[in-house]
Design an enzyme around this catalytic site. Sequence first.
Site, PDB file in Angstrom:
ATOM      1  N   GLU A  19       0.824  -1.217   0.000  1.00  0.00           N
ATOM      2  CA  GLU A  19       0.000   0.000   0.000  1.00  0.00           C
ATOM      3  C   GLU A  19       0.860   1.269   0.000  1.00  0.00           C
ATOM      4  O   GLU A  19       0.344   2.361  -0.177  1.00  0.00           O
ATOM      5  CB  GLU A  19      -0.961  -0.014   1.199  1.00  0.00           C
ATOM      6  CG  GLU A  19      -2.051  -1.073   1.042  1.00  0.00           C
ATOM      7  CD  GLU A  19      -2.893  -1.282   2.289  1.00  0.00           C
ATOM      8  OE1 GLU A  19      -2.296  -1.535   3.367  1.00  0.00           O
ATOM      9  OE2 GLU A  19      -4.127  -1.189   2.199  1.00  0.00           O
ATOM     10  N   ASP A 199     -12.119  -5.041  -3.258  1.00  0.00           N
ATOM     11  CA  ASP A 199     -13.018  -6.207  -3.224  1.00  0.00           C
ATOM     12  C   ASP A 199     -14.340  -5.775  -2.617  1.00  0.00           C
ATOM     13  O   ASP A 199     -14.454  -4.672  -2.077  1.00  0.00           O
ATOM     14  CB  ASP A 199     -12.385  -7.328  -2.379  1.00  0.00           C
ATOM     15  CG  ASP A 199     -12.113  -6.860  -0.953  1.00  0.00           C
ATOM     16  OD1 ASP A 199     -11.004  -6.335  -0.710  1.00  0.00           O
ATOM     17  OD2 ASP A 199     -13.010  -6.952  -0.107  1.00  0.00           O
TER      18      ASP A 199
HETATM   19  N1  ADE Z   1      -9.024  -4.426   3.142  1.00  0.00           N
HETATM   20  C1  ADE Z   1      -9.327  -4.646   1.837  1.00  0.00           C
HETATM   21  N2  ADE Z   1     -10.414  -5.406   1.714  1.00  0.00           N
HETATM   22  C2  ADE Z   1     -10.818  -5.684   2.980  1.00  0.00           C
HETATM   23  C3  ADE Z   1     -11.864  -6.458   3.502  1.00  0.00           C
HETATM   24  N3  ADE Z   1     -12.721  -7.088   2.710  1.00  0.00           N
HETATM   25  N4  ADE Z   1     -11.983  -6.545   4.860  1.00  0.00           N
HETATM   26  C4  ADE Z   1     -11.102  -5.915   5.665  1.00  0.00           C
HETATM   27  N5  ADE Z   1     -10.078  -5.197   5.205  1.00  0.00           N
HETATM   28  C5  ADE Z   1      -9.939  -5.076   3.876  1.00  0.00           C
END
Ligand code: ADE
Length: 231
Positions: A19, A199
Amino acid sequence: MKGLIFTNTIALIGAMPSELADIRTLLGKAEIKRISGFDFYINTYKNNAIINACCGIAKVNAALCTQVMIDNFHPECVINTGVAGGMNSSVKVCDIVISTEVLPHDLDLHFLNDYPPYCGIFKADEKLIETAEKICGDFGVNCFRGRIVSGEAFVSDSALKASIQANFDPYAVDMESAAVGHACYLNETPYVSVRCISDNADDEGAMSFDEFEKIAAKRVAEIVLKMTEEI
Ligand code: ADE
């Protein structure tokens, strides 16, 4: 560095090396100071001192790193950057979510609200929110202002996602923003969390994260670095 007057000191905090990788490439060679187990990368960039640190995953790491950052570098503001899971149906993968406020989704807020620090929802700084929004506009990137919630688990389960949505109505979920906001609140330091969606925090979340994490991290890195020029 002697003799240079910096306009601002700006702290950038990300959880994973991935990141911060693009930010570090764009900033070039840094002076590195190791304090309390964290490596702080110090650069001058467009007349600002930019300090970036990789805090590690989840809230304890994020809170500690934010406190050590503030104690040692006294930044004018803290920007928490990285990726997150989308929690609102209008938010799509690769969109940006800019925190209006952050809170934990896995802690009874009563513990924070009714006992010190008597605050469980940490408001982001309005000027930083506006700056993030403007830069997203300049880049032609879809962005949303909204609540970001954080917990001690990667959410990749549609039932857990539905329960967090029902309880908190967030735009994004991650594992650090709430702790960065919490530490900044205690230190009266303005902050914002700017996250690119990797996501949808559902049953396909882990697969999507693997596919989009790098693209999302690069997109938000460019936005956050551009933000520092306008603070
Ligand atoms: N960072 C990126 N995606 C995530 C997720 N689904 N849950 C927690 N942290 C995240």
